[in-house]
Design an enzyme around this catalytic site. Structure first.
Site, short mmCIF file in Angstrom:
data_model
loop_
_atom_site.label_atom_id
_atom_site.label_comp_id
_atom_site.label_asym_id
_atom_site.label_seq_id
_atom_site.Cartn_x
_atom_site.Cartn_y
_atom_site.Cartn_z
N LYS A 150 -8.46 -1.20 6.30
CA LYS A 150 -8.68 -1.78 4.97
C LYS A 150 -7.65 -2.87 4.67
CE LYS A 150 -8.84 2.53 3.60
NZ LYS A 150 -8.92 3.82 2.90
N HIS A 191 0.84 -1.20 0.00
CA HIS A 191 0.00 0.00 0.00
C HIS A 191 0.87 1.24 0.00
CE1 HIS A 191 -3.61 2.36 0.78
NE2 HIS A 191 -2.84 3.11 1.55
N ASP A 214 -14.96 3.11 7.34
CA ASP A 214 -13.98 4.04 6.76
C ASP A 214 -14.61 4.90 5.69
OD1 ASP A 214 -11.26 5.11 6.39
OD2 ASP A 214 -11.50 4.23 4.40
N ARG A 236 -14.48 13.18 7.64
CA ARG A 236 -13.20 13.85 7.93
C ARG A 236 -12.87 14.87 6.85
NH1 ARG A 236 -9.35 9.18 7.82
NH2 ARG A 236 -7.74 10.77 8.03
N SER A 277 -7.57 4.35 9.24
CA SER A 277 -8.25 4.30 7.95
C SER A 277 -7.53 3.33 7.00
CB SER A 277 -8.28 5.71 7.35
OG SER A 277 -8.66 5.71 6.01
N1 URA Z 1 -5.60 7.17 2.77
C1 URA Z 1 -6.61 6.57 3.41
O1 URA Z 1 -7.10 5.54 2.99
N2 URA Z 1 -7.07 7.13 4.54
C2 URA Z 1 -6.57 8.25 5.06
O2 URA Z 1 -7.02 8.70 6.09
C3 URA Z 1 -5.51 8.88 4.38
C4 URA Z 1 -5.04 8.30 3.24
#
Ligand code: URA
Ligand code: CA
Length: 434
Positions: A187, A82, A161, A168, A183
């Site tokens: 995932k 990621h 999320d 947010r 966040s």
């Molecule tokens: N990427 C995400 O998936 N979440 C965040 O809060 C910031 C970057």
């Protein structure tokens, strides 16, 4: 339990228990906690902070808010990578094929681009026919048989999320390390891989402007992964200039293919090899980082990584011949050279501005619903430290429309700063945290 008590506790500097965190996450997903209350809590968290235990609990509560992917039926080591997001950052399309060519199973769910950063799903969809919306069953089958698959995130994956990120975005609470970590990691944990490598970007094109903040973010995310029993490491890498030369969807796929063909080198290639080597090392397929790097380079140079990419493209109904002939990718009508207005060394590139210039050409979206043009974008000819003559090309714009061309050109030109002295180079990889 009462929401106002949780809110006051955090506002007054207290620590939230796992039960309290579960309560507000599940309440928000169910709709029993309204946006105005959740907004107040997010702002309290932004000011007071969450400690490492609270951050991990929040991550686990978010992970468990929806479906989690079971990859146990797939033979081999399941891995994921990621990136926190950058410009010309096509590492996934190079790292995943290298890892798969070395025998790892890459099961990756990716996002779409928003704002100045690109998204892997948009890039893959520029390949004629390629499908990213395949079923979970087929996803597992492709990972098992072809070694890798990349699909879009399912609607059911971490619904908490989706809701919290949107909130947010509109309440000034995006830039908090605990909220970013939970966040991203919720995932990753829901996606089911046992080994995870994170690429945490730092610099003027990244969320984290300073190396210190990026290292903190990396440490928090690695700690969460370890708590969940994952093999995990994070590389903190430079985003003070676009990583590769291509910014734009089909152009980035082309650059990834050219690297996998052995026809293109540079920082994008270097970071991609480092990320795949880390996956190999963490998974136990290589004894040390030197052996891992050697294996990754061998997979690339032998052409086996390119074959892996072609196999995935074929399995996901795309045109695999793009791997032999990238001209089969969509191309723009016109190439527009962008020349320098003065001479000197490139001292700085405002990376996010390059992403925004590409967005003006149609390569990205401002709003989620915007439609992107896969063919357009920017091919950079110069990097930080290069000498440029007045009138020399800094880049070529690939354009289909002249509507916002001048605006994009001005934005681009302003993003390149030139000086008399050759600047000192930023390192590409600052640290590895594991
Ligand atoms: N990427 C995400 O998936 N979440 C965040 O809060 C910031 C970057
Ligand atoms: Ca990009």
């Amino acid at each position: 339990m009462h929401f106002p008590e949780i809110l006051l506790k955090k506002r007054n500097g207290g620590r939230l228990s796992a039960a309290e965190i579960d309560y507000f996450v599940s309440g928000y997903v169910k709709g029993t906690i309204p946006d105005y209350q959740m907004s107040a809590l997010l702002m309290a968290i932004w000011f007071v902070g969450l400690n490492d235990t609270e951050t991990a609990e929040l991550t686990f509560a978010m992970r468990d808010s929806g479906e989690t992917i079971d990859l146990s039926g797939i033979t081999g080591m399941k891995v994921d990578k990621h990136s926190t997001g950058g410009v010309a950052d096509t590492t996934t399309l190079i790292t995943a094929p290298i890892a798969a060519a070395c025998g790892l199973k890459v099961a990756k769910m990716s996002g779409r681009g928003l704002g100045h950063t690109g998204g892997t799903i948009d890039k893959l969809e520029s390949i004629p026919g390629f499908r990213t919306d395949i079923s979970m069953h087929r996803f597992r089958e492709i990972v098992d048989h072809s070694g890798m698959s990349i699909i879009g995130q399912t609607r059911e994956l971490v619904p908490a999320d989706k809701l919290l990120y949107a909130l947010r975005g509109t309440t000034g609470t995006v830039d908090n390390i605990s909220l970013i970590s939970s966040s991203i990691m919720s995932k990753k944990l829901a996606s089911g891989s046992e080994t995870i490598v994170l690429d945490v970007k730092t610099g003027n094109g990244a969320f984290m402007k300073s190396v210190k903040d990026a290292e903190r973010l990396a440490r928090v995310m690695v700690a969460i992964g370890q708590k969940a029993g994952k093999k995990i490491a994070a590389l903190v890498t430079d985003m003070n200039q676009p990583l590769g030369n291509a910014v734009g969807n089909a152009l980035e796929v082309r650059e990834a293919i050219e690297i996998l063909q052995g026809n293109h080198e540079g920082d994008l290639q270097k970071v991609s090899i480092a990320l795949s080597a880390q996956l190999l090392y963490l998974s136990g397929l290589a004894q040390d980082e030197t052996a891992a790097t050697k294996a990754a380079i061998e997979a690339l140079e032998s052409g086996r990584a390119l074959e892996q990419l072609a196999a995935m493209i074929k399995a996901q109904r795309g045109e695999p011949d793009v791997c032999i002939n990238p001209d089969l990718l969509p191309t723009a009508d016109r190439l527009e050279p962008i020349v320098s207005e003065c001479s000197g060394y490139v001292t700085d590139i405002a990376t996010d501005e390059i992403g925004l210039a590409a967005l003006l050409l149609g390569a990205g979206r401002v709003k989620k619903t915007d439609i992107i043009d896969p063919a357009v974008g920017i091919w950079l000819m110069k990097r930080v430290g290069d000498y440029v003559e007045k009138g020399e090309e800094l880049a070529f714009f690939h354009v289909n429309s002249t509507d916002r061309l001048e605006e994009a050109r001005l934005r681009f030109i302003k993003a390149f700063r030139l000086g008399k002295l050759q600047p000192t180079q930023h390192p590409m990889i600052y640290t590895t945290i594991s």
